[in-house]
Scaffold this motif. Structure first.
Motif, PDB file in Angstrom:
ATOM      1  N   VAL A   1      13.749 -15.883  10.671  1.00  0.00           N
ATOM      2  CA  VAL A   1      14.237 -14.723  11.512  1.00  0.00           C
ATOM      3  C   VAL A   1      15.659 -14.966  11.851  1.00  0.00           C
ATOM      4  CG1 VAL A   1      11.960 -14.006  12.354  1.00  0.00           C
ATOM      5  CG2 VAL A   1      13.248 -15.804  13.651  1.00  0.00           C
ATOM      6  N   MET A   2      16.294 -15.950  11.366  1.00  0.00           N
ATOM      7  CA  MET A   2      17.625 -16.318  11.793  1.00  0.00           C
ATOM      8  C   MET A   2      18.557 -16.194  10.536  1.00  0.00           C
ATOM      9  SD  MET A   2      17.646 -18.814  15.030  1.00  0.00           S
ATOM     10  CE  MET A   2      16.758 -20.107  14.329  1.00  0.00           C
ATOM     11  N   VAL A   3      18.590 -17.520   9.771  1.00  0.00           N
ATOM     12  CA  VAL A   3      19.488 -17.297   8.637  1.00  0.00           C
ATOM     13  C   VAL A   3      18.902 -16.499   7.586  1.00  0.00           C
ATOM     14  CG1 VAL A   3      18.256 -19.419   7.541  1.00  0.00           C
ATOM     15  CG2 VAL A   3      20.401 -18.938   6.922  1.00  0.00           C
ATOM     16  N   GLU A   4      17.594 -16.380   7.394  1.00  0.00           N
ATOM     17  CA  GLU A   4      17.125 -15.485   6.287  1.00  0.00           C
ATOM     18  C   GLU A   4      17.145 -14.115   6.580  1.00  0.00           C
ATOM     19  OE1 GLU A   4      13.346 -16.419   4.433  1.00  0.00           O
ATOM     20  OE2 GLU A   4      13.365 -18.404   5.058  1.00  0.00           O
ATOM     21  N   ARG A   5      17.166 -13.662   7.783  1.00  0.00           N
ATOM     22  CA  ARG A   5      17.552 -12.436   8.310  1.00  0.00           C
ATOM     23  C   ARG A   5      19.015 -11.832   8.084  1.00  0.00           C
ATOM     24  NH1 ARG A   5      16.590  -9.842  14.365  1.00  0.00           N
ATOM     25  NH2 ARG A   5      18.143  -8.196  14.125  1.00  0.00           N
ATOM     26  N   ILE A   6      19.764 -12.822   8.730  1.00  0.00           N
ATOM     27  CA  ILE A   6      21.277 -12.319   8.553  1.00  0.00           C
ATOM     28  C   ILE A   6      21.856 -12.486   7.187  1.00  0.00           C
ATOM     29  CG2 ILE A   6      23.447 -13.441   9.538  1.00  0.00           C
ATOM     30  CD1 ILE A   6      21.847 -14.112  12.150  1.00  0.00           C
TER      31      ILE A   6
ATOM     32  N   TRP B   1      28.626 -15.673  14.666  1.00  0.00           N
ATOM     33  CA  TRP B   1      27.951 -15.770  16.006  1.00  0.00           C
ATOM     34  C   TRP B   1      27.297 -14.675  16.471  1.00  0.00           C
ATOM     35  CZ3 TRP B   1      28.358 -20.556  18.712  1.00  0.00           C
ATOM     36  CH2 TRP B   1      27.796 -20.661  20.173  1.00  0.00           C
ATOM     37  N   ASP B   2      27.971 -13.516  16.634  1.00  0.00           N
ATOM     38  CA  ASP B   2      27.708 -12.339  17.337  1.00  0.00           C
ATOM     39  C   ASP B   2      26.000 -12.046  16.688  1.00  0.00           C
ATOM     40  OD1 ASP B   2      29.145 -12.363  19.116  1.00  0.00           O
ATOM     41  OD2 ASP B   2      30.386 -10.633  18.298  1.00  0.00           O
ATOM     42  N   ALA B   3      26.113 -11.740  15.335  1.00  0.00           N
ATOM     43  CA  ALA B   3      24.999 -11.384  14.653  1.00  0.00           C
ATOM     44  C   ALA B   3      23.687 -12.544  14.913  1.00  0.00           C
ATOM     45  CB  ALA B   3      25.072 -11.303  13.218  1.00  0.00           C
ATOM     46  N   TYR B   4      24.076 -13.597  14.804  1.00  0.00           N
ATOM     47  CA  TYR B   4      23.078 -14.678  15.295  1.00  0.00           C
ATOM     48  C   TYR B   4      22.601 -14.733  16.754  1.00  0.00           C
ATOM     49  CZ  TYR B   4      23.063 -17.724  11.079  1.00  0.00           C
ATOM     50  OH  TYR B   4      22.712 -18.190   9.686  1.00  0.00           O
ATOM     51  N   GLU B   5      23.413 -14.524  17.536  1.00  0.00           N
ATOM     52  CA  GLU B   5      23.139 -14.453  19.053  1.00  0.00           C
ATOM     53  C   GLU B   5      22.112 -13.183  19.169  1.00  0.00           C
ATOM     54  OE1 GLU B   5      25.784 -15.129  22.853  1.00  0.00           O
ATOM     55  OE2 GLU B   5      26.230 -13.177  22.058  1.00  0.00           O
ATOM     56  N   LYS B   6      22.404 -12.168  18.706  1.00  0.00           N
ATOM     57  CA  LYS B   6      21.331 -11.099  18.614  1.00  0.00           C
ATOM     58  C   LYS B   6      19.942 -11.495  18.025  1.00  0.00           C
ATOM     59  CE  LYS B   6      20.596  -6.340  16.960  1.00  0.00           C
ATOM     60  NZ  LYS B   6      21.040  -5.465  15.752  1.00  0.00           N
ATOM     61  N   ALA B   7      20.036 -12.008  16.721  1.00  0.00           N
ATOM     62  CA  ALA B   7      18.661 -12.512  16.394  1.00  0.00           C
ATOM     63  C   ALA B   7      17.995 -13.587  17.052  1.00  0.00           C
ATOM     64  CB  ALA B   7      18.949 -13.034  14.952  1.00  0.00           C
ATOM     65  N   VAL B   8      18.972 -14.305  17.636  1.00  0.00           N
ATOM     66  CA  VAL B   8      18.093 -15.401  18.501  1.00  0.00           C
ATOM     67  C   VAL B   8      17.458 -14.966  19.767  1.00  0.00           C
ATOM     68  CG1 VAL B   8      18.767 -17.329  19.841  1.00  0.00           C
ATOM     69  CG2 VAL B   8      19.622 -17.384  17.509  1.00  0.00           C
TER      70      VAL B   8
END
Lengths: 518, 518
Positions: B388-393, B463-470
């Protein structure tokens, strides 16, 4: 899910106004788009008392066309509602395609407020989570959009708001003793909310948390969520329609490919011999003479009549579903039942093709509406099983739809049974020759001509396809809580007595259990 | 489902031969086609003793290439297997794409034989049906084909077969006391089978009943079922691939449509402010001085060391997962933990992109293989949350795949917790400036240069995309049974001590409960 939530989120008035000015017209547009795309929507508000659910609901409906939505406040079950399975009152309220239903508290009462207040029993709680998930899954599988919003405030903030309401006579009535108890035991109630969120957060109906300390922030976030979920739903629906169009053109190709794989003719012959033929095993030679029939009929009807009173006294609901071949004798069997029943205590529901209103709802909706309250009998002349027979064979629903229907119907019947309903399903079985004889008789007898149409003859041509579908249906949906009874119906006397006797015995058995329990 | 089954079905030898001559080459072809199409297949045999499961398995593998399948006989759990959640031994055996795994008895033991024999406890039984359904759902969602075959014989026929086996010394050993008990109490055992069929018959993994009175009939029907299910699976897979191709070209269009709906720029800015920012609420100013750190470190490590022995003694397994920003200090924190642990009792599992073997399995398979047995500690440096982090993004998985992953991962952790595992998940949090500082330090310090790659800098841009996913991950997957711990990690000393203390306290709490229970 709640412990990670930052309840300090805030928004200034000016910023709030800018956002709502942008979001509200969008919401208004989206409501129209959902109507056009025939997307039904349910918006559920749960959360802590005094979090501001009422204000939020006012905000969400502000830009909406009032002809397109309904708001339902969910209180403790009424006496009437208690006499049905707990989801009945929500099944009967699901929106038709294109409409929006908003719930101020919802089916989640069962596992939250009613649980905390001791209204929900331990046994009910054990079932409730599963029933809720299956309810939401069935609806979303059918295209419903369910938006679940959880209004979150801290213990301290909640207390402050209660105190403020209590200070003023005009608002003090809004704070109940139970509200204060839930504030006092906030941690305990919080744990119930956490358990609920964990058990019911799903990809098909996820929860959204609203931080409600700041009312503007909460309202803006809520609107943003609803807008983006609806935008996504509309995009998905369009994509799906295009896909379905393409599939139609593809279907032919795929079919050809499959045919080459399995040389259709030979394989389907094989299938015919190898299938689990429940129907082939039915002994249609069973008979009963007229004299014995009359005696038995009188005896059983008298007994059923007595039992009907007992059913009412013990508040036991009964659902009887009749399926079978055309001219299999459903009507005659039902008549012999109702002759023995008090007309104030039963309802016969003839089931034909769904009408326009029914077509815009989930296929099980119309049956939910007809299920009996405690102590009453509902008889269905044809039933929800049309989904896996005529709808399957005539292609009125998609393959994935009838395939998942076995499970959906089992779940529905289990909920009825779990509520205490006696559920019996009868398959009136005759052979093809007997059907022909009866069809001809109907055509020749002016008093019976209304019973026979060209469609009956057309259906008869699909006998083999029906036989296969019925076999699969009988195996996949005959359960301990809702069995199928195969009725050997070439002899009408025999068949009617078997139906009557089965019903009488099932009621007697249940009453015995009921009396032993008390 | 069983009461409607006609156990008198038969087939002549000649007819049987004709059919098998036709079906077996097809099956052989279909095995190759599944390999080519990368479809993994599980075939499950359950049913009554002496129904002939062994013979059926021999028949099904006859036409198969032995390099492409494995047969597993499922006995009572070994000592080793008991030290894991009950589905662990099946998760570790799921076939890779294109392979076939055949199970002679399976995970259904838990609710059938082991239930009847009293091996399964009441509490285990309550969970088992849900766990089984979620297991099959997760696998089929991922493309697995599960064919469940139930071998049915009557009480009388079973008795006859047992007697015949017992007559001959060479075969008598095959009939156990438990077999005879299940025959004697056939009705009771039958009821367990009925309950199992009702609770686990689903559209994604339906049951097929084999009438086993006549061995030829059973074998022919089994082969026919396997052939037609595989044919369908191949047709579906092909159709799906074509759809996916078309979707790719459509994706652009749909995206454009959505953009016009929501004016992408403004909306995503809005989203930024309105999102539930768990991370924004973390107080990164938390600090600890070196001296205090050293003292605390020594104290906590000594305590952890003691506790590790206790964990072993009480047979409690521990799973610790570490996630966080690059350079967030995962490695350092893990090191401080392992310094205090006995190397025979723990395993650190570094998680990178899946290798070739892992790619051909369900994404959770590689983690199931690494879960600790009772009394052991497994530490994951990065984890299943990559889904739900790297694979999603990065788009390494489909949207529907990462969306359902929250629920799948929660289910997996619940199974671990239900088995008795302590599950803790740490998010090592630093801000963007601190990350830059650490990256630069790594580049300048020759001893640390290996830790920094171009990819780290590229990830930083997202960073922003990750922050949302996290944020979404933390909210959807922080549960009472497997909580996320947010670690304020700008100060490494503070962070390491918080991790150590959390682990120590969680173990102490569990040991206390364990001791009170005994």
């Amino acid at each position: 899910m709640l412990e990670k939530v930052d309840l300090n989120r805030k928004m200034g008035k000016k910023e709030y106004k800018e956002w709502m000015d942008d979001l509200q017209p969008k919401l208004s547009y989206l409501q129209r788009a959902c109507k056009e795309q025939k997307i039904p929507v349910m918006i559920v508000f749960e959360g802590f008392g005094a979090a501001g659910k009422g204000t939020l609901i006012n905000k969400i409906i502000e830009p909406l066309d009032p002809r397109g939505f309904s708001v339902y406040a969910t209180a403790v079950e009424t006496k009437e509602e208690k006499m049905h399975p707990f989801l009945w009152r929500f099944w009967t309220k699901i929106p038709s395609q294109g409409r929006i239903a908003i719930f101020d508290r919802s089916w989640y009462r069962r596992v939250l407020v009613d649980r905390f207040d001791g209204v929900t029993t331990k046994e009910q709680l054990d079932y409730a989570f599963g029933e809720i998930c299956s309810f939401e899954k069935q609806l979303t599988d059918d295209g419903m959009v369910i938006i679940k919003l959880f209004a979150d405030v801290s213990k301290k903030e909640q207390k402050k708001r209660f105190d403020k309401l209590l200070e003023d006579k005009k608002t003090a009535w809004r704070v109940t003793k139970d509200d204060l108890a839930r504030n006092k035991h906030y941690e305990e109630y919080l744990a119930m909310n956490e358990e609920m969120l964990e058990k019911t957060d799903s990809e098909y109906a996820p929860w959204h948390i609203l931080e409600c300390t700041d009312r503007e922030y909460a309202a803006a976030k809520m609107t943003e969520i609803v807008v983006s979920v609806l935008e996504q739903a509309i995009a998905d629906k369009k994509a799906e329609q295009e896909k379905r169009e393409q599939e139609k053109t593809k279907a032919q190709e795929i079919k050809q490919e499959k045919d080459t794989l399995q040389e259709a003719g030979a394989a389907s012959q094989k299938e015919q011999v190898l299938k689990s033929s429940v129907l082939a095993g039915v002994d249609l030679s069973k008979k009963m003479e007229k004299e014995e029939y009359k005696k038995e009929l009188a005896r059983l009807q008298a007994r059923l009549s007595e039992l009907h009173n007992e059913l009412y006294k013990y508040r036991i609901p009964v659902v009887l579903a009749f399926e079978g071949w055309d001219a299999g004798g459903k009507g005659g069997a039902i008549k012999r039942l109702t002759q023995a029943l008090d007309p104030r205590g039963y309802q016969v529901n003839p089931v034909a093709a769904p009408n326009d209103a029914e077509k815009t709802h989930h296929y099980l909706w119309r049956f939910w509406k007809q299920f009996p309250k405690d102590g009453h009998v509902a008889i269905f002349d044809r039933s929800w099983y049309g989904r896996v027979m005529v709808e399957r064979i005539e292609g009125f629903c998609q393959e994935e739809e009838w395939k998942r229907a076995y499970h959906e119907m089992n779940e529905m019947e289990e909920q009825l049974a779990h509520h205490g309903t006696i559920v019996l399903k009868f398959w009136m079985h005759i052979d093809k020759d007997e059907q022909e004889r009866r069809f001809k008789e109907r055509m020749e007898n002016p008093a019976k001509q209304w019973k026979i149409t060209d469609e009956d003859w057309r259906n008869r041509e699909k006998w083999d396809a029906y036989e296969k579908a019925v076999d699969e249906m009988l195996i996949r949906t005959s359960t301990t809580y809702a069995p199928w009874i195969l009725v050997e119906a070439d002899c009408k006397y025999y068949a009617r007595i078997k139906v009557l006797r089965t019903v009488v015995e099932a009621i007697e058995k249940r009453l015995k259990e009921e009396k032993e329990r008390k």
